[in-house]
Write an enzyme that holds these catalytic residues in place. Structure first.
Site, short mmCIF file in Angstrom:
data_model
loop_
_atom_site.label_atom_id
_atom_site.label_comp_id
_atom_site.label_asym_id
_atom_site.label_seq_id
_atom_site.Cartn_x
_atom_site.Cartn_y
_atom_site.Cartn_z
N ARG A 1 65.13 14.73 49.78
CA ARG A 1 65.98 15.88 49.45
C ARG A 1 65.15 17.12 49.11
O ARG A 1 63.96 17.05 48.86
CB ARG A 1 66.88 15.55 48.25
CG ARG A 1 67.92 14.51 48.51
CD ARG A 1 68.66 14.17 47.23
NE ARG A 1 67.78 13.56 46.24
CZ ARG A 1 68.11 13.37 44.96
NH1 ARG A 1 69.30 13.76 44.53
NH2 ARG A 1 67.26 12.80 44.13
N LYS B 1 62.63 15.44 41.71
CA LYS B 1 62.35 14.20 40.99
C LYS B 1 61.00 14.25 40.31
O LYS B 1 60.35 15.29 40.22
CB LYS B 1 62.45 13.02 41.95
CG LYS B 1 63.84 12.84 42.55
CD LYS B 1 64.93 12.61 41.50
CE LYS B 1 64.86 11.22 40.92
NZ LYS B 1 66.00 10.94 39.98
N HIS C 1 64.40 13.83 32.94
CA HIS C 1 64.77 12.55 32.31
C HIS C 1 63.97 12.36 31.02
O HIS C 1 63.35 11.32 30.80
CB HIS C 1 64.53 11.39 33.27
CG HIS C 1 65.25 11.53 34.57
ND1 HIS C 1 66.64 11.53 34.67
CD2 HIS C 1 64.80 11.71 35.84
CE1 HIS C 1 67.00 11.68 35.93
NE2 HIS C 1 65.92 11.81 36.66
N PHE D 1 74.04 16.67 41.90
CA PHE D 1 74.14 15.81 43.08
C PHE D 1 75.23 14.76 42.90
O PHE D 1 75.33 13.83 43.68
CB PHE D 1 72.82 15.08 43.31
CG PHE D 1 71.74 15.94 43.90
CD1 PHE D 1 71.71 16.21 45.25
CD2 PHE D 1 70.74 16.47 43.10
CE1 PHE D 1 70.70 16.99 45.81
CE2 PHE D 1 69.73 17.25 43.64
CZ PHE D 1 69.71 17.51 45.00
N ASP E 1 89.26 8.10 32.80
CA ASP E 1 88.42 9.19 32.31
C ASP E 1 88.55 9.24 30.79
O ASP E 1 88.76 8.22 30.15
CB ASP E 1 88.79 10.51 33.00
CG ASP E 1 87.58 11.42 33.16
OD1 ASP E 1 87.30 12.19 32.23
OD2 ASP E 1 86.90 11.34 34.20
#
Length: 353
Positions: free
Chosen positions: A16, A75, A93, A132, A215
């Site tokens: 990507r 990433k 992250h 994404f 939800d």
């Protein structure tokens, strides 16, 4: 002049990119300088970027980029421990107590750089401006159902690789379920109104899998959630954060259950806030499913780069969402970028205290 440096992704199975040639053309027209690294893997070829007016740099040359350049990738960076002196836009992250995230933050401290985490790039309403999620949900549902089909035939999910498009992915999953025989499973999707949950639900419905969509209203009581065990498939489509209920406790593996496959699409197994407690590590393209119990079987799909399985659709979608905000990079201390910087500063103090 603001200089955006688009690095090549260095992670395996990552094709990507966060900006298209059309986006680069718009950035240059707005007065930004754009450098794009060559890449052997990127789904969009380098010639498109060259034609758009970008400067072209060798693959993985970003560590030598000018100090004022803003390095843009998706990433992880190589885990080589080197100090990071640039400002980076990426998915770090790093803000949920992840061990690797602690190391990353220390590298920024040592190098004097900064992290603008794409996961925390939010508008005034606190909602993410680009994600994404839809294609993560779509691909995550597909791989989880492939794992379910393989399990029904006595095996584990085979390795997966890039699909040429969504239609091909749908066909592959439908064929696998048909080969496994029997009725289609029923799936419970938590986070059904979000991007991830919508993608997972869409894939399921296209191949005839009945979806129960939950939800915030359905999960507000905080649990327990016995309904999860009454579906053959469970999809977790919400990000872990403090206060997230536990949807699948560790006891689920031995509880009476119809549940046979879990798609933890949010995929935060090393976070204390993970709502899925039956596994402790991510899966990958080579081994997409982890068998966490044998009788009856229970498999977990927890791939953390799912949109890469549909790299063109996911790249074009994400790039279109992000471009308006890339155009505001010259005002890096304001708007979404200012909020991202404040988030980084706050977590730096909390995580490294």
């Amino acid at each position: 002049m603001t200089h955006l440096w688009v690095r090549a992704e260095q992670r395996q199975n990552e094709d990507r990119v966060g900006v298209t040639p059309e986006g680069v053309k718009a950035l240059i027209a707005a007065g930004l300088r754009v450098t794009v690294e060559e890449s052997r893997a990127r789904v969009i070829g380098i010639e498109g970027y060259r034609a758009a007016g970008a400067e072209i740099a060798p693959e993985n040359s970003w560590p030598e980029a000018p100090g004022e350049a803003i390095i843009f990738g998706l990433k992880e960076l190589p885990e080589d421990g080197t100090p990071l002196r640039h400002r980076h836009i990426m998915f770090g992250h790093a803000f949920k107590g992840q061990p690797a995230g602690q190391v990353l933050l220390k590298r920024f401290v040592e190098g004097g750089g900064a992290l603008y985490d794409l996961e925390y790039l939010v508008g005034e309403d606190g909602r993410r401006v680009a994600a994404f999620g839809y294609w993560a949900g779509y691909a995550g549902a597909a791989v989880t159902l492939l794992a379910y089909a393989a399990q029904k035939q006595g095996g584990l999910c085979a390795p997966v690789s890039v699909w040429p498009g969504a239609a091909a992915m749908e066909a592959a999953v439908a064929d696998a379920l048909d080969a496994a025989g029997g009725a289609r499973p029923k799936a419970l999707v938590i986070g059904a109104l979000g991007r991830v949950g919508t993608g997972a639900s869409d894939l399921c419905r296209k191949i005839g899998v009945e979806v129960t969509g939950w939800d915030m209203a359905e999960t507000a009581h905080g649990g327990p959630f016995p309904e999860v065990l009454e579906h053959e498939i469970f999809f977790n489509c919400i990000l872990a954060h403090p206060g997230t209920p536990v949807f699948v406790p560790a006891s689920a593996v031995t509880d009476s259950r119809k549940l046979r496959a879990i798609g933890d699409i949010a995929c935060d197994p090393d976070s204390d806030f993970s709502p899925v407690k039956v596994y402790d590590r991510v899966t990958d393209w080579q081994a997409p499913a982890l068998r966490v119990h044998e009788e009856p079987p229970l498999d977990v799909m927890a791939i953390d780069n799912l949109p890469s399985l549909l790299p063109r659709e996911s790249s074009e979608d994400f790039a279109a969402q992000l471009l308006p905000h890339l155009l505001t990079l010259p005002a890096l201390d304001a708007g979404v970028w200012g909020r991202a910087a404040a988030t980084y500063d706050r977590y730096l103090k909390e995580e490294l205290a």
